[in-house]
Design a protein around this motif. Structure first.
Motif, PDB file in Angstrom:
ATOM      1  N   GLN A 734       0.827  -1.205   0.000  1.00 55.63           N
ATOM      2  CA  GLN A 734       0.000   0.000   0.000  1.00 55.63           C
ATOM      3  C   GLN A 734       0.861   1.256   0.000  1.00 55.63           C
ATOM      4  N   VAL A 735       1.940   1.242   0.797  1.00 58.54           N
ATOM      5  CA  VAL A 735       2.838   2.390   0.826  1.00 58.54           C
ATOM      6  C   VAL A 735       3.499   2.594  -0.529  1.00 58.54           C
ATOM      7  N   GLY A 736       3.877   1.478  -1.187  1.00 58.63           N
ATOM      8  CA  GLY A 736       4.557   1.593  -2.472  1.00 58.63           C
ATOM      9  C   GLY A 736       3.661   2.100  -3.586  1.00 58.63           C
ATOM     10  N   PHE A 737       2.391   1.675  -3.590  1.00 57.52           N
ATOM     11  CA  PHE A 737       1.515   2.027  -4.702  1.00 57.52           C
ATOM     12  C   PHE A 737       0.532   3.151  -4.386  1.00 57.52           C
ATOM     13  N   ALA A 738       0.341   3.444  -3.090  1.00 62.06           N
ATOM     14  CA  ALA A 738      -0.566   4.544  -2.719  1.00 62.06           C
ATOM     15  C   ALA A 738       0.017   5.288  -1.524  1.00 62.06           C
ATOM     16  N   PRO A 739       1.138   6.001  -1.721  1.00 63.03           N
ATOM     17  CA  PRO A 739       1.769   6.684  -0.586  1.00 63.03           C
ATOM     18  C   PRO A 739       0.863   7.736   0.022  1.00 63.03           C
ATOM     19  N   GLY A 740       1.026   7.906   1.330  1.00 64.28           N
ATOM     20  CA  GLY A 740       0.256   8.910   2.039  1.00 64.28           C
ATOM     21  C   GLY A 740      -1.109   8.453   2.491  1.00 64.28           C
ATOM     22  N   GLN A 741      -1.476   7.190   2.262  1.00 68.58           N
ATOM     23  CA  GLN A 741      -2.818   6.702   2.612  1.00 68.58           C
ATOM     24  C   GLN A 741      -2.829   5.830   3.857  1.00 68.58           C
ATOM     25  N   VAL A 742      -1.665   5.623   4.477  1.00 66.25           N
ATOM     26  CA  VAL A 742      -1.589   4.772   5.659  1.00 66.25           C
ATOM     27  C   VAL A 742      -1.945   5.598   6.888  1.00 66.25           C
ATOM     28  N   ALA A 743      -2.836   5.080   7.713  1.00 62.81           N
ATOM     29  CA  ALA A 743      -3.266   5.776   8.920  1.00 62.81           C
ATOM     30  C   ALA A 743      -2.308   5.471  10.061  1.00 62.81           C
ATOM     31  N   GLU A 744      -2.421   6.300  11.128  1.00 59.92           N
ATOM     32  CA  GLU A 744      -1.561   6.115  12.295  1.00 59.92           C
ATOM     33  C   GLU A 744      -1.800   4.753  12.937  1.00 59.92           C
ATOM     34  N   ALA A 745      -3.071   4.334  13.008  1.00 57.08           N
ATOM     35  CA  ALA A 745      -3.365   3.035  13.626  1.00 57.08           C
ATOM     36  C   ALA A 745      -2.724   1.904  12.849  1.00 57.08           C
ATOM     37  N   GLN A 746      -2.683   2.020  11.529  1.00 53.93           N
ATOM     38  CA  GLN A 746      -2.046   0.977  10.719  1.00 53.93           C
ATOM     39  C   GLN A 746      -0.542   0.949  10.963  1.00 53.93           C
ATOM     40  N   ALA A 747       0.080   2.109  11.107  1.00 53.05           N
ATOM     41  CA  ALA A 747       1.512   2.151  11.389  1.00 53.05           C
ATOM     42  C   ALA A 747       1.820   1.530  12.744  1.00 53.05           C
ATOM     43  N   GLU A 748       0.953   1.782  13.741  1.00 49.75           N
ATOM     44  CA  GLU A 748       1.163   1.179  15.060  1.00 49.75           C
ATOM     45  C   GLU A 748       0.991  -0.336  14.995  1.00 49.75           C
ATOM     46  N   ALA A 749      -0.017  -0.793  14.237  1.00 48.68           N
ATOM     47  CA  ALA A 749      -0.201  -2.237  14.094  1.00 48.68           C
ATOM     48  C   ALA A 749       0.978  -2.872  13.370  1.00 48.68           C
ATOM     49  N   ALA A 750       1.550  -2.176  12.386  1.00 50.93           N
ATOM     50  CA  ALA A 750       2.727  -2.694  11.683  1.00 50.93           C
ATOM     51  C   ALA A 750       3.911  -2.823  12.628  1.00 50.93           C
ATOM     52  N   ALA A 751       4.094  -1.852  13.517  1.00 49.47           N
ATOM     53  CA  ALA A 751       5.182  -1.932  14.481  1.00 49.47           C
ATOM     54  C   ALA A 751       5.009  -3.125  15.413  1.00 49.47           C
ATOM     55  N   GLU A 752       3.778  -3.320  15.904  1.00 51.47           N
ATOM     56  CA  GLU A 752       3.530  -4.447  16.798  1.00 51.47           C
ATOM     57  C   GLU A 752       3.710  -5.769  16.061  1.00 51.47           C
ATOM     58  N   ALA A 753       3.301  -5.820  14.798  1.00 52.18           N
ATOM     59  CA  ALA A 753       3.469  -7.042  14.014  1.00 52.18           C
ATOM     60  C   ALA A 753       4.941  -7.358  13.815  1.00 52.18           C
ATOM     61  N   ALA A 754       5.757  -6.349  13.559  1.00 53.06           N
ATOM     62  CA  ALA A 754       7.193  -6.584  13.395  1.00 53.06           C
ATOM     63  C   ALA A 754       7.805  -7.143  14.669  1.00 53.06           C
ATOM     64  N   ARG A 755       7.350  -6.649  15.820  1.00 48.15           N
ATOM     65  CA  ARG A 755       7.879  -7.168  17.090  1.00 48.15           C
ATOM     66  C   ARG A 755       7.485  -8.627  17.290  1.00 48.15           C
ATOM     67  N   VAL A 756       6.247  -8.987  16.932  1.00 47.22           N
ATOM     68  CA  VAL A 756       5.804 -10.369  17.091  1.00 47.22           C
ATOM     69  C   VAL A 756       6.626 -11.306  16.209  1.00 47.22           C
ATOM     70  N   CYS A 757       6.828 -10.915  14.961  1.00 50.47           N
ATOM     71  CA  CYS A 757       7.615 -11.752  14.047  1.00 50.47           C
ATOM     72  C   CYS A 757       9.052 -11.899  14.546  1.00 50.47           C
ATOM     73  N   THR A 758       9.619 -10.813  15.043  1.00 51.63           N
ATOM     74  CA  THR A 758      10.991 -10.872  15.542  1.00 51.63           C
ATOM     75  C   THR A 758      11.096 -11.820  16.729  1.00 51.63           C
ATOM     76  N   ARG A 759      10.133 -11.742  17.651  1.00 50.79           N
ATOM     77  CA  ARG A 759      10.168 -12.641  18.808  1.00 50.79           C
ATOM     78  C   ARG A 759      10.031 -14.104  18.378  1.00 50.79           C
ATOM     79  N   ALA A 760       9.149 -14.354  17.417  1.00 53.32           N
ATOM     80  CA  ALA A 760       8.953 -15.729  16.969  1.00 53.32           C
ATOM     81  C   ALA A 760      10.216 -16.286  16.316  1.00 53.32           C
ATOM     82  N   LEU A 761      10.905 -15.477  15.510  1.00 55.03           N
ATOM     83  CA  LEU A 761      12.138 -15.939  14.862  1.00 55.03           C
ATOM     84  C   LEU A 761      13.265 -16.091  15.873  1.00 55.03           C
ATOM     85  N   ARG A 762      13.317 -15.195  16.834  1.00 54.57           N
ATOM     86  CA  ARG A 762      14.383 -15.265  17.841  1.00 54.57           C
ATOM     87  C   ARG A 762      14.219 -16.472  18.758  1.00 54.57           C
ATOM     88  N   ALA A 763      12.965 -16.840  19.017  1.00 49.63           N
ATOM     89  CA  ALA A 763      12.720 -17.937  19.952  1.00 49.63           C
ATOM     90  C   ALA A 763      13.290 -19.262  19.445  1.00 49.63           C
TER      91      ALA A 763
END
Length: 784
Positions: A734-763
């Motif tokens: 979405q960022v690549g094809f429609a920049p400027g359309q991402v909401a703050e809540a989506q950015a926060e969810a993306a951050a939390e998702a990255a943390r979950v994936c990192t923990r799962a790979l690290r475990a």
């Protein structure tokens, strides 16, 4: 002879400690070349002397007790240094706040500080602590264990680090380096005779065989040294001509939000709320009204104007930019108190020279100031500026500069409408001199267009074309100062003038500055005169003449008849990659005393190095996930995922699409923990995966709270991780094809998702690799 023996012994006993102190001080002298004044050298000298004296005074104590005692004394000296530098810089806040800020941001601010670096708590903490630890480790190894050469290693590493940090920002440190070698040699020579060696009476008889072996050994050693110098000398000499790497390019400078990168889009909002009090001004002299600058916008891409600055943390004294040769310079001092003005940009009369009362970052190229921590109501600071007044008598015959130095302010992006080009040609064809062209553009805009407060924001090419040529009864030919300044700057560049747009305020004098005082104006650069402001705004009592009376082009396409959409702000570019600072130390010891000394001294250096790496990794993650626009944070979350895949032993090629990377991540997560419902999560419809509401955030949050290795939660973690990968891939697309359309809540969810994936790979990593995960320097230097 006998009466001189105690003196000789005392001098020999002081030789090595003195050499260690001198070597550490010379490292401070090397680093001080990029600092303002000589205060840093004095603080480093105090740290060197204190650390060595503590080790000398505690020689009779157990080796394990020396390091804690020395660290306690170091804390006292460091606290005094922080208090002194904060007081000299006039920093606001208590000592605890200043110390906490310095400890959290010492390394980044040291590497992003503007040169010359002002000695403030942020920029002296790391050198003082490093000098103390180097002195402590060197003294313990050289004095307690008797390994003088090994004891020289920490000061030498400190000196090398200082040379690297300075980089190409100062002349080569030849003098301090030669002095360091001389001091080290003197200390080593004076330490060759031990206390047990005879100092009185006749010299002992040396057998002739021993003398012969010593002579042969000395000759062989000399030959080896000469050969090494002959072979390596040219290669080492060639390196002198190589420009050293500047470590500052690996550290991200302070970033700003979109509204601060392009404050031009705030003009229309301020015009609709003219009574909003933004800040208060108090001028030291009895001067009248003046222009207060907020930002200088030099870059235009056909869609939006931008500051395009590279901010560097600065102290009170800002770098001096030479004034124009024929400009009159007067010093102006103002005290500004922030009211409802938001963002990071600091208003100031151009050109600021000194700022006190606030931590600032500065871009000398544009003269724009920011407060990296953001503005807050009640913030009070004092700024001293060098206000230039160009010589008006020279303008009529002044030329405009050309070449690479001004290419930035001459660039005309592709896609300029033909109508703009024809209008610029028409205004320039009868005006050959640069100043006459600029005046013709200013007069045209002032005579043909109306200034209104309710015009929508926008300064892209379509918006400017509608403002200049749109029908008057359909909303054209009317706008705020945003359209007037942007149109002047674009027409000026089309006519060959170096132009830029400035956003600021027309301050009537002392007192409040309101939103209604905000406006934008264009500036043109003239040789020998400098940047000259122009005022294309019409007088309120004048009735504008229709554009059609004076401009009758024959366009291939009719002019726009409908108001274009307001300018859409593109996302800012991702910050530059950061590279690591690695340090490896090896020590081969054989005695328990040396092991204890290293454990008390060198071990502290290792711990500090690991803590620095961990802090830089945390800062990198925090910058990626929580700073900047929403688009940039989504991109940062994606980079966290790709870095985690690489750390987990599953690197993905840079040429893969987001969908392909997501598939590789799902395979890696499946290998890490057998999924229970992850496969079903990977096949859910896109609409289901696109929900970024409370359900996904709740699932990700619950998975993030489960301890690593909890067997009963494997399925939940795996499912959440698979869903997080899908969501990240969708947001990146979405960022690549429609920049400027991402909401703050989506950015926060993306951050939390990255943390979950990192923990799962690290475990899934072995225990020792999980421990080293947070200090691995790879993400600091890996590039996309």
């Amino acid at each position: 002879m006998g009466r001189g023996t105690p003196v000789v012994r005392l001098l020999r006993a002081l030789a090595v400690p003195t050499a260690l102190v001198g070597m550490v001080v010379l490292a401070g002298v090397t680093l001080d070349r990029v600092y303002a004044g000589s205060l840093l050298t004095l603080l480093v000298a105090g740290a060197a002397l204190g650390s060595v004296l503590v080790s000398v005074a505690a020689r009779r104590l157990p080796s394990w007790l020396v390091a804690p005692v020395s660290v306690l004394v170091m804390a006292g000296w460091t606290g005094w240094c922080l208090h002194l530098t904060a007081d000299r810089a006039g920093l606001p806040g208590g000592f605890a706040e200043v110390a906490r800020e310095a400890a959290a941001n010492g390394i980044p601010r040291l590497l992003t500080a503007m040169i010359p670096v002002e000695p403030v708590p942020d920029t002296v903490l790391v050198p003082v602590v490093g000098a103390w630890l180097a002195g402590l480790a060197g003294a313990e190894v050289a004095l307690r264990a008797g390994r003088v050469l090994l004891g020289y290693l920490p000061p030498v590493l400190l000196h090398v680090g200082a040379v690297y940090v300075v980089g190409p920002n100062a002349e080569p440190a030849i003098g301090p380096t030669v002095a360091l070698v001389v001091v080290a040699g003197l200390g080593l020579a004076a330490s060759t005779r031990r206390e047990g060696d005879p100092v009185d009476g006749p010299a002992p008889t040396v057998p002739s065989g021993v003398r012969a072996r010593l002579a042969v050994t000395s000759a062989a050693g000399t030959a080896v040294v000469v050969a090494a110098a002959t072979l390596l000398g040219p290669a080492v000499a060639a390196l002198v001509e190589v420009r050293p790497v500047d470590p500052r390019r690996y550290v991200e400078p302070p970033q700003v939000q979109t509204l601060d990168e392009n404050p031009l889009i705030r003009i229309s909002g301020w015009a609709l709320n003219p009574d909003q009090q933004l800040f208060q001004v108090k001028t030291a002299d009895a001067g009248g009204g003046t222009r207060i600058r907020l930002a200088v916008l030099s870059d235009y891409d056909g869609v939006t104007w931008r500051v395009g600055a590279t901010y560097r943390n600065a102290g009170r004294i800002l770098p001096t930019v030479p004034p124009a040769p024929y400009a009159t310079v007067e010093t102006l001092r103002q005290e500004i108190t922030i009211g409802e003005l938001s963002g990071q940009l600091l208003p100031a009369v151009p050109t600021p020279r000194e700022v006190s009362g606030a931590r600032v970052a500065y871009d000398p190229g544009t003269g724009t100031l920011i407060r990296p921590d953001g503005l807050s109501p009640g913030l009070r600071y004092t700024v001293t500026s060098a206000r230039e007044r160009p010589d008006a008598n020279l303008l009529a015959t002044a030329n405009t500069p050309a070449g690479d130095e001004v290419a930035r302010v001459l660039q005309v992006p592709e896609g300029a409408p033909d109508q703009l080009r024809r209008l610029a040609t028409q205004l320039a064809q009868d005006n050959g001199a640069p100043y006459a062209r600029a005046m013709a553009i200013e007069q045209w805009l002032a005579e043909h267009y109306r200034l209104v407060a309710d015009a929508p924001s926008g300064h892209a090419y379509p918006n400017l074309a509608f403002f200049l040529f749109g029908p008057r009864n359909g909303g054209g030919q009317r706008g705020t100062s945003e359209q007037f300044a942007a149109s002047f700057a674009v027409l000026g560049r089309l006519a060959g003038l170096p132009t830029r747009v400035v956003v600021g305020f027309a301050a009537p004098g002392d007192g409040p500055v309101r939103a209604g005082d905000a406006y934008a104006w264009p500036e043109v650069l003239f040789e020998g005169v400098g940047w000259v402001p122009f005022d294309p705004l019409p007088r309120p009592e004048d009735e504008p003449r229709p554009v059609e009376e004076d401009f009758r082009p024959q366009p291939e396409k009719p002019p726009p008849s409908e108001q274009p959409e307001p300018t859409v702000e593109p996302s800012t570019a991702p910050p530059p990659q950061a590279a690591p600072e690695e340090g490896e130390g090896r020590a081969g010891v054989s005695t328990p005393v040396l092991v204890a000394a290293v454990a008390g001294g060198v071990a502290l250096l290792v711990v500090v190095a690991l803590a620095v790496l961990a802090g830089m990794r945390r800062a990198l993650t925090r910058n990626r996930l929580h700073r900047g626009p929403a688009d940039l944070r989504v991109a940062g979350a994606w980079r966290e995922l790709t870095d985690a895949l690489r750390l987990a032993g599953h690197p993905v090629p840079a040429d893969l699409s987001a969908t392909e990377v997501a598939e590789a991540a799902r395979r890696a997560l499946s290998d890490a923990a057998p999924p229970t419902e992850a496969a079903r999560a990977g096949t859910q419809p896109e609409a289901e995966m696109g929900r970024v509401g409370t359900r996904l955030e709740a699932e990700v949050g619950r998975a993030a709270t489960h301890p690593e290795g909890a067997a009963g939660r494997v399925g939940s973690q795996s499912e959440a991780a698979h869903r997080a990968v899908e969501e990240l891939a969708r947001l990146v697309n979405q960022v690549g094809f429609a920049p400027g359309q991402v909401a703050e809540a989506q950015a926060e969810a993306a951050a939390e998702a990255a943390r979950v994936c990192t923990r799962a790979l690290r475990a899934d990593r072995p225990r020792w690799r999980r421990l080293l995960w947070s200090v691995h320097p790879g993400p600091l230097r890996w590039r996309d």
